[in-house]
Motif scaffolding. Structure first.
Motif, mmCIF file in Angstrom:
data_model
loop_
_atom_site.group_PDB
_atom_site.id
_atom_site.type_symbol
_atom_site.label_atom_id
_atom_site.label_comp_id
_atom_site.label_asym_id
_atom_site.label_seq_id
_atom_site.Cartn_x
_atom_site.Cartn_y
_atom_site.Cartn_z
ATOM 1 N N GLY A 1 23.890 83.382 63.241
ATOM 2 C CA GLY A 1 24.498 81.874 64.117
ATOM 3 C C GLY A 1 23.689 81.850 65.774
ATOM 4 N N CYS A 2 24.114 80.903 66.059
ATOM 5 C CA CYS A 2 22.956 80.948 67.598
ATOM 6 C C CYS A 2 24.285 80.999 68.668
ATOM 7 N N VAL B 1 23.397 72.365 75.380
ATOM 8 C CA VAL B 1 23.408 71.457 76.270
ATOM 9 C C VAL B 1 24.245 70.348 75.517
ATOM 10 N N THR B 2 25.013 69.449 76.451
ATOM 11 C CA THR B 2 25.771 68.397 75.565
ATOM 12 C C THR B 2 25.216 66.733 74.877
ATOM 13 N N THR C 1 23.263 72.588 71.262
ATOM 14 C CA THR C 1 22.830 74.085 71.857
ATOM 15 C C THR C 1 22.155 74.693 71.979
ATOM 16 N N GLU C 2 21.172 75.899 73.008
ATOM 17 C CA GLU C 2 20.496 76.752 73.482
ATOM 18 C C GLU C 2 20.143 77.472 72.143
ATOM 19 N N VAL C 3 18.839 77.948 71.768
ATOM 20 C CA VAL C 3 18.938 78.931 71.684
ATOM 21 C C VAL C 3 17.833 79.719 73.015
ATOM 22 N N LEU D 1 15.853 73.109 66.120
ATOM 23 C CA LEU D 1 14.847 72.140 66.244
ATOM 24 C C LEU D 1 15.144 72.018 68.137
ATOM 25 N N ASP D 2 13.710 72.139 68.214
ATOM 26 C CA ASP D 2 13.309 72.114 69.907
ATOM 27 C C ASP D 2 13.274 70.626 70.047
#
Length: 269
Positions: free
Chosen positions: A18-19, A25-26, A163-165, A212-213
């Motif tokens: 999980g991240c 980011v919304t 979200t963010e990674v 994915l970015d």
């Protein structure tokens, strides 16, 4: 070669995500079809050229659980990678295990410091098409591009959230892929290994989470596999996680010369 494959699995398994977003980011779900977006992830990596990679493979059967970690670089255009793989400590904790250097190439896996009687200056070569898992599990590392090629067989995919990674904005998708379908749609170099995996795993259906970015490149992917290890009847549950970062980083991978490859019999550990 069958002895080699059995020995590799024995080495990695016998030795033993999980991240979490920060300032997620919304926003609502993207307009694109989730299955189509995920299935194109491999193409996005090839366009990216290269990256650094970190891997983690968790194996569990019965009450035993081990984690194998790797770190290195990958050239997606040439389909070549170099990773240093760290095995878990032996059960007695008597001594630290030396890392194994792995070279990933189309149709082949090369390992140095394999142990089991292999000279220190020699490499072991395994034909990945002969492995029952297509080298998605055997080496303790899932080839980063092969991990993306699995997604070509995506049957279902759902957008989870933005979200963010590692500080990069990403879109999180969750779904399932069919290895047999992926083998038909994959590039020529990955068809054989994926066909082998489709036949060798307990099920050809692979659940996944992928992040994915904005360029459609994989920043994080987690697969869940299930296979029967050797003579054991209880399936081994495998969770393979790959993190990709620093796209464009140099990834100069040189494959061994024929004289540097060990030709002898490998003992099972």
């Amino acid at each position: 070669m069958g002895v080699v494959a059995a020995g590799v699995v024995g080495c990695l398994w016998g030795t033993g995500s999980g991240c979490a977003p920060s300032g997620a980011v919304t926003g609502g779900p993207p307009a694109e079809d989730a299955v189509e977006v995920v299935a194109k992830a491999a193409d996005a990596l090839v366009e990216a050229g290269s990256s650094k990679a970190r891997t983690s493979m968790e194996m569990a059967t019965g009450g035993t659980r081990v984690t194998i970690r790797g770190e290195g670089v990958y050239d997606f255009g040439k389909r070549l990678g170099r990773l240093k793989v760290v095995l878990p400590e032996d059960p007695a904790g008597a001594s630290a295990r030396q890392p194994i250097t792995e070279l990933l190439a189309p149709g082949a896996l090369y390992m140095k410091n394999r142990g089991a009687g292999v000279p220190a200056d020699k490499w072991v070569r395994v034909d990945t098409a002969t492995l029952s898992d297509g080298n998605l599990v055997t080496g303790g590392v899932t080839d980063p591009l092969a991990a993306a090629e699995v997604l070509r067989g995506t049957r279902t995919a759902t957008f989870v959230k933005r979200t963010e990674v590692a500080g990069t904005a990403v879109r999180h998708y969750r779904g399932t892929a069919d290895l047999a379908v992926a083998a038909r749609k994959a590039g020529e170099a990955d068809r054989g290994p994926l066909r082998a995996a489709a036949k060798g795993f307990a099920t050809a259906e692979v659940p996944f989470d992928v992040f994915l970015d904005d360029q459609g490149r994989i920043r994080k992917i987690r697969h869940r596999f299930s296979f029967v290890n050797g003579q054991q009847e209880t399936p081994v549950a495998v969770a393979s996680t790959t993190l990709l970062y620093d796209f464009g980083a140099p990834a100069n991978v040189r494959l061994p010369e024929p004289q540097d490859i060990y030709a002898g019999r490998i003992a099972e550990e």
